[in-house]
Design an enzyme around this catalytic site. Structure first.
Site, PDB file in Angstrom:
ATOM      1  N   LYS A  57       0.844  -1.205   0.000  1.00 28.17           N
ATOM      2  CA  LYS A  57       0.000   0.000   0.000  1.00 28.17           C
ATOM      3  C   LYS A  57       0.875   1.248   0.000  1.00 28.17           C
ATOM      4  O   LYS A  57       2.076   1.172   0.298  1.00 28.17           O
ATOM      5  CB  LYS A  57      -0.922  -0.019   1.221  1.00 28.17           C
ATOM      6  CG  LYS A  57      -0.183   0.036   2.558  1.00 28.17           C
ATOM      7  CD  LYS A  57      -1.102  -0.270   3.737  1.00 28.17           C
ATOM      8  CE  LYS A  57      -0.350  -0.251   5.043  1.00 28.17           C
ATOM      9  NZ  LYS A  57      -1.151  -0.790   6.161  1.00 28.17           N
ATOM     10  N   ARG A 158     -10.290  -0.101  14.945  1.00 27.02           N
ATOM     11  CA  ARG A 158     -10.266   0.504  13.603  1.00 27.02           C
ATOM     12  C   ARG A 158     -11.288  -0.298  12.800  1.00 27.02           C
ATOM     13  O   ARG A 158     -12.436  -0.406  13.212  1.00 27.02           O
ATOM     14  CB  ARG A 158      -8.830   0.486  13.043  1.00 27.02           C
ATOM     15  CG  ARG A 158      -8.607   1.482  11.931  1.00 27.02           C
ATOM     16  CD  ARG A 158      -7.140   1.622  11.527  1.00 27.02           C
ATOM     17  NE  ARG A 158      -6.543   0.404  10.991  1.00 27.02           N
ATOM     18  CZ  ARG A 158      -5.304   0.315  10.515  1.00 27.02           C
ATOM     19  NH1 ARG A 158      -4.519   1.376  10.504  1.00 27.02           N
ATOM     20  NH2 ARG A 158      -4.834  -0.811  10.043  1.00 27.02           N
ATOM     21  N   TYR A 287      16.775  30.922   5.072  1.00 27.88           N
ATOM     22  CA  TYR A 287      15.667  31.723   5.600  1.00 27.88           C
ATOM     23  C   TYR A 287      15.771  31.877   7.115  1.00 27.88           C
ATOM     24  O   TYR A 287      16.013  30.907   7.830  1.00 27.88           O
ATOM     25  CB  TYR A 287      14.331  31.052   5.272  1.00 27.88           C
ATOM     26  CG  TYR A 287      14.005  31.021   3.802  1.00 27.88           C
ATOM     27  CD1 TYR A 287      13.887  32.196   3.065  1.00 27.88           C
ATOM     28  CD2 TYR A 287      13.812  29.807   3.154  1.00 27.88           C
ATOM     29  CE1 TYR A 287      13.577  32.156   1.712  1.00 27.88           C
ATOM     30  CE2 TYR A 287      13.504  29.759   1.798  1.00 27.88           C
ATOM     31  CZ  TYR A 287      13.382  30.940   1.088  1.00 27.88           C
ATOM     32  OH  TYR A 287      13.082  30.895  -0.243  1.00 27.88           O
ATOM     33  N   MET A 335      12.450  24.683   0.289  1.00 25.11           N
ATOM     34  CA  MET A 335      11.545  23.828  -0.481  1.00 25.11           C
ATOM     35  C   MET A 335      12.291  22.852  -1.389  1.00 25.11           C
ATOM     36  O   MET A 335      11.940  21.670  -1.462  1.00 25.11           O
ATOM     37  CB  MET A 335      10.595  24.699  -1.313  1.00 25.11           C
ATOM     38  CG  MET A 335       9.487  23.907  -1.973  1.00 25.11           C
ATOM     39  SD  MET A 335       8.374  24.928  -2.955  1.00 25.11           S
ATOM     40  CE  MET A 335       7.465  25.796  -1.702  1.00 25.11           C
TER      41      MET A 335
HETATM   42  C1  LIG Z   1      -0.339  -1.760   6.804  1.00 26.15           C
HETATM   43  C2  LIG Z   1      -0.881  -3.031   7.329  1.00 26.15           C
HETATM   44  C3  LIG Z   1      -0.021  -4.113   7.579  1.00 26.15           C
HETATM   45  C4  LIG Z   1       1.489  -4.022   7.478  1.00 26.15           C
HETATM   46  O1  LIG Z   1       2.005  -3.404   8.635  1.00 26.15           O
HETATM   47  P1  LIG Z   1       3.585  -3.346   8.936  1.00 26.15           P
HETATM   48  O2  LIG Z   1       3.639  -2.922  10.354  1.00 26.15           O
HETATM   49  O3  LIG Z   1       4.159  -2.328   8.020  1.00 26.15           O
HETATM   50  O4  LIG Z   1       4.126  -4.708   8.718  1.00 26.15           O
HETATM   51  C5  LIG Z   1      -0.601  -5.314   7.964  1.00 26.15           C
HETATM   52  N1  LIG Z   1      -1.945  -5.439   8.116  1.00 26.15           N
HETATM   53  C6  LIG Z   1      -2.792  -4.392   7.908  1.00 26.15           C
HETATM   54  C7  LIG Z   1      -4.253  -4.585   8.092  1.00 26.15           C
HETATM   55  C8  LIG Z   1      -2.289  -3.161   7.527  1.00 26.15           C
HETATM   56  O5  LIG Z   1      -3.121  -2.130   7.331  1.00 26.15           O
END
Ligand SMILES: *Cc1c(COP(=O)(O)O)cnc(C)c1O
Length: 395
Positions: A57, A158, A287, A335
């Site tokens: 992701k 969550r 800056y 920047m």
């Molecule tokens: C992002 C995520 C992971 C991976 O987590 P890491 O700590 O980076 O290994 C695993 N399971 C779910 C549901 C996630 O959202």
């Protein structure tokens, strides 16, 4: 000749070739050899019955999802995890055939249609969402079944149905047309803590939820619970699959987990010296003049800044690696550029390469170092590199 596209060949060489000099002031280097090694180490750490889902992701935590996905599947991962439907489609468009789990919640007809069309696998978090899926697939006139993954909330608060209602939820989904339960999973809130108490309580709840489901005579094809930290922390959390993100990118989720397996950072952040000059004692730099030269100094401008993802809060507090030695950054990070103190390197040339994250000689700066300085986590650092920086794959 000149193009906005990345030029993957120049970065292996420390030489200042003219074309690269003009075209690439800064870039992210992705070491596919290190990525492959990390996957192999992880696979070796798992029993053969446990599959490895590579979590790609957020553009593979800033590493570039397509290249990373192809590499990890070759190296031994068998599943991919993404957060959103477009992230999954991007992988399919590149010809990736492996199963792809969407870890986020999806609801709309448009999303569900895309999931079916691209053979992505959704997470189901509630009875309402399950009904929407089933109804929408029915309305599409498609009489096939899609694999779905049931998410239980065991303490993360969550996504997911409350673990105590797992039996009812799974039974409902089981009875709905068009949905095939492919796995049941949950997510841990404190797997990176040295104190396992909360994690153990979450596992106890997960176990109880599974018992509830089994008591209704429902067969569960696959169970998974572990992220990187849990994968490294305890093999009892591995079940049928582990979902690994951070660790495969070569970073440890916590220092107490560093002795478990050998991981190498995959990402390096590099930029070139674009200008070198001498400034007199008392001269202000950048800056706000937050740095005043305490003596005559040699300073260099580096072609990278906060618009590329170098956190501005590191101003006057970070070091970079140059000629295999740490060199202090001075003044406010701007920047597109930042300044460094190169008084110790009188023969420095414009075009030389600076390493902001990664290794030069025996010196190393990791995303965890930045995270500690900034009171954040390595995950956020890795996701912070902007797309102005080309991702350059090296072996
Ligand atoms: C992002 C995520 C992971 C991976 O987590 P890491 O700590 O980076 O290994 C695993 N399971 C779910 C549901 C996630 O959202």
């Amino acid at each position: 000749m000149f193009s906005s596209k990345q030029t993957p060949s120049f970065a292996d060489s420390q030489e200042c070739n003219t074309y690269a000099w003009f075209s690439q002031r800064a870039w992210v280097e992705i070491d596919l050899g290190a990525l492959t090694d990390n996957i192999k180490q992880l696979v070796k750490f798992l029993t053969p019955q446990t599959q490895l889902m590579a979590v790609v992701k957020a553009d593979a935590y800033g590493h570039g999802s397509v290249t990373v996905a192809k590499t990890v599947l070759e190296a031994g991962a068998s599943w991919l995890g993404v957060a959103t439907v477009p992230e999954g489609i991007q992988l399919r468009e590149e010809g990736i055939k492996a199963p792809i789990l969407i870890l986020g919640a999806t609801h709309t007809a448009e999303q569900i249609q895309a999931i079916a069309q691209w053979k992505l696998e959704p997470t189901l978090c509630s009875p309402k969402q399950a009904l929407i899926f089933s109804d929408t697939l029915e309305a599409l006139g498609d009489n096939s079944f899609i694999p779905v993954h049931i998410k239980l909330d065991t303490g993360m608060s969550r996504l997911g149905t409350d673990w105590q209602k797992a039996g009812d939820f799974v039974q409902l989904v089981q009875g709905l047309p068009h949905l095939n339960i492919a796995s049941i999973y949950s997510h841990l809130a404190t797997a990176d803590s040295p104190d396992p108490a909360i994690m153990q309580e979450q596992q106890r709840r997960f176990t109880e939820a599974i018992a509830q489901i089994q008591a209704r005579g429902i067969k569960i094809p696959s169970l998974h619970l572990a992220n990187s930290a849990a994968t490294l922390a305890d093999p009892k959390l591995h079940y049928d699959m582990v979902r690994v993100g951070l660790a495969m990118y070569g970073l440890y989720p916590a220092t107490h987990l560093e002795n478990k397996i050998k991981l190498q950072p995959v990402l390096q952040l590099k930029a070139r010296i674009t200008h070198v000059k001498t400034i007199a004692k008392g001269t202000g730099v950048s800056y706000g003049h937050h740095f005043i030269a305490p003596k005559e100094m040699r300073i260099a401008v580096v072609g990278i800044g906060y618009a590329d993802g170098v956190p501005r809060n590191l101003s006057n507090q970070m070091q970079v690696l140059l000629r295999n030695q740490p060199v202090p950054q001075i003044g406010a990070i701007t920047m597109d550029q930042l300044m460094i103190d190169v008084t110790s390197i009188p023969d420095l040339q414009e075009g030389e390469i600076v390493t902001l994250l990664g290794q030069q000689g025996k010196e190393q700066i990791s995303a965890n170092d930045w995270a500690n300085q900034l009171n954040t986590i390595a995950w956020e650092i890795l996701c912070g590199f902007k797309h102005r920086l080309p991702r350059v794959a090296v072996m």
